[in-house]
Scaffold this active site. Structure first.
Site, short mmCIF file in Angstrom:
data_model
loop_
_atom_site.label_atom_id
_atom_site.label_comp_id
_atom_site.label_asym_id
_atom_site.label_seq_id
_atom_site.Cartn_x
_atom_site.Cartn_y
_atom_site.Cartn_z
N TYR A 14 0.82 -1.22 0.00
CA TYR A 14 0.00 0.00 0.00
C TYR A 14 0.85 1.27 0.00
CZ TYR A 14 -3.77 3.17 1.41
OH TYR A 14 -4.67 4.19 1.47
N LYS A 138 7.73 -3.07 16.71
CA LYS A 138 8.48 -1.98 16.07
C LYS A 138 9.63 -1.51 16.95
CE LYS A 138 4.89 -0.26 12.95
NZ LYS A 138 4.00 0.86 12.57
N HIS A 270 -6.44 0.64 18.68
CA HIS A 270 -5.73 1.73 18.01
C HIS A 270 -6.63 2.96 17.86
CE1 HIS A 270 -2.47 -1.05 16.05
NE2 HIS A 270 -2.52 -1.15 17.36
#
Length: 312
Positions: A14, A138, A270
């Protein structure tokens, strides 16, 4: 100094395919990793071939073949990884550890931009389960990068407009609601929205910029810092159609998590941090960080009023 040679890992994705296009547009010699794992995915192959037609170089390499990754990395100056970290697609964040090892062994990379492009994981140590795994992983990758002394830039792109603007930030859909819209609390928490093409443009601007070396680059264009209510108001002005607003309390929103599968639960968590907590805008961009629209004022970023017009 000439422009850096760029390798994009995850170039058919994307954000990845937009970064490939931005790199080519800026005149960088651009390489895209072609992984044998795509198998019979004809769409990915055709995207890769379209890049080749535009002047990109395809490099074969696999996360299952360390030498192939090292060989790919040795051909470039900058590596940008855009592998997916969202649960409704594929969640591959920790695969980047193999890329970190390859970059470390190659020893020639001037800048590594790992797959970030969302919320700042360094600010999400308090995140709710099960969605916190995105931020935790991450941070594992960041730790590996910094321990290996690999030069880096972390790009924080906040809310992609394609996922948060066209749908007026409604969970579970991508198109605008026609009659009613769910409002998170009072709808007055500030959120940073970004056009995905602009994300790619800013990212490529940063790769040869000494200002962004070993720093976090936030993409928070001032005209695109909006509340959900302001976003809805812009849509109503554009369409002339008033929507019924249904407010959801934070407790009720979190309680809805029980009715979702894993990907949905991650999304609810989120959304909670973004629209109730204000995690994208409740801090000042300080030391060790830069803001993209200030660094690169020559980029005419897309404002959300204009972004919405395609949905009318």
């Amino acid at each position: 100094m000439g422009k850096s040679k760029v390798l994009v890992v995850g170039g058919t994705g994307y954000i990845g395919r937009r970064i490939v296009k931005a790199s080519l547009a800026e005149g960088h010699e651009t390489y895209v990793l072609q992984r044998p794992e795509i198998g019979l995915d004809i769409d990915k192959l055709q995207i890769l071939l379209s890049f080749k037609k535009q002047g990109a170089h395809l490099i074969e390499g696999s996360f299952n073949d360390h030498k192939s990754l090292v060989d790919a990395v040795k051909q470039v100056d900058v590596v940008i990884c855009t592998m997916s970290g969202v649960h409704f697609r594929s969640h591959n964040i920790l695969l980047q550890l193999k890329l970190v090892e390859a970059i470390k062994e190659a020893g020639n990379v001037k800048r590594f931009l790992p797959s970030e492009f969302g919320m700042d994981p360094a600010r999400m140590g308090h995140a709710l389960e099960p969605g916190r795994v995105t931020f935790d992983e991450k941070m594992v990758v960041r730790k590996a990068i910094e321990e290996a002394n690999i030069p880096f830039t972390y790009v924080i792109a906040n809310c992609f407009a394609g996922y948060f603007v066209g749908n007026l930030s409604q969970l579970g859909r991508l198109t605008p609601p026609k009659d009613k819209v769910y409002l998170y609390g009072d709808g007055n928490v500030k959120v940073a929205f970004t056009d995905e093409v602009d994300v790619a443009t800013y990212t490529i601007k940063a790769i040869d910029d000494p200002t962004t070396l070993n720093k976090t680059l936030y993409i928070r264009p001032p005209h695109n810092i909006l509340t959900q209510s302001e976003l809805i108001q812009k849509w109503e002005t554009l369409t002339g159609n008033k929507l019924d607003k249904i407010s959801i309390t934070a407790d009720d929103f979190l309680a809805s998590m029980k009715g979702f599968d894993l990907a949905g639960q991650v999304g609810v968590g989120h959304f909670y941090h973004i629209f109730y907590e204000g995690c994208l805008t409740n801090f000042e961009i300080g030391e060790g960080s830069e803001e993209a629209s200030k660094l690169y004022p020559q980029v005419e970023y897309t404002r959300m009023d204009d972004y919405m017009k395609i949905y009318v």
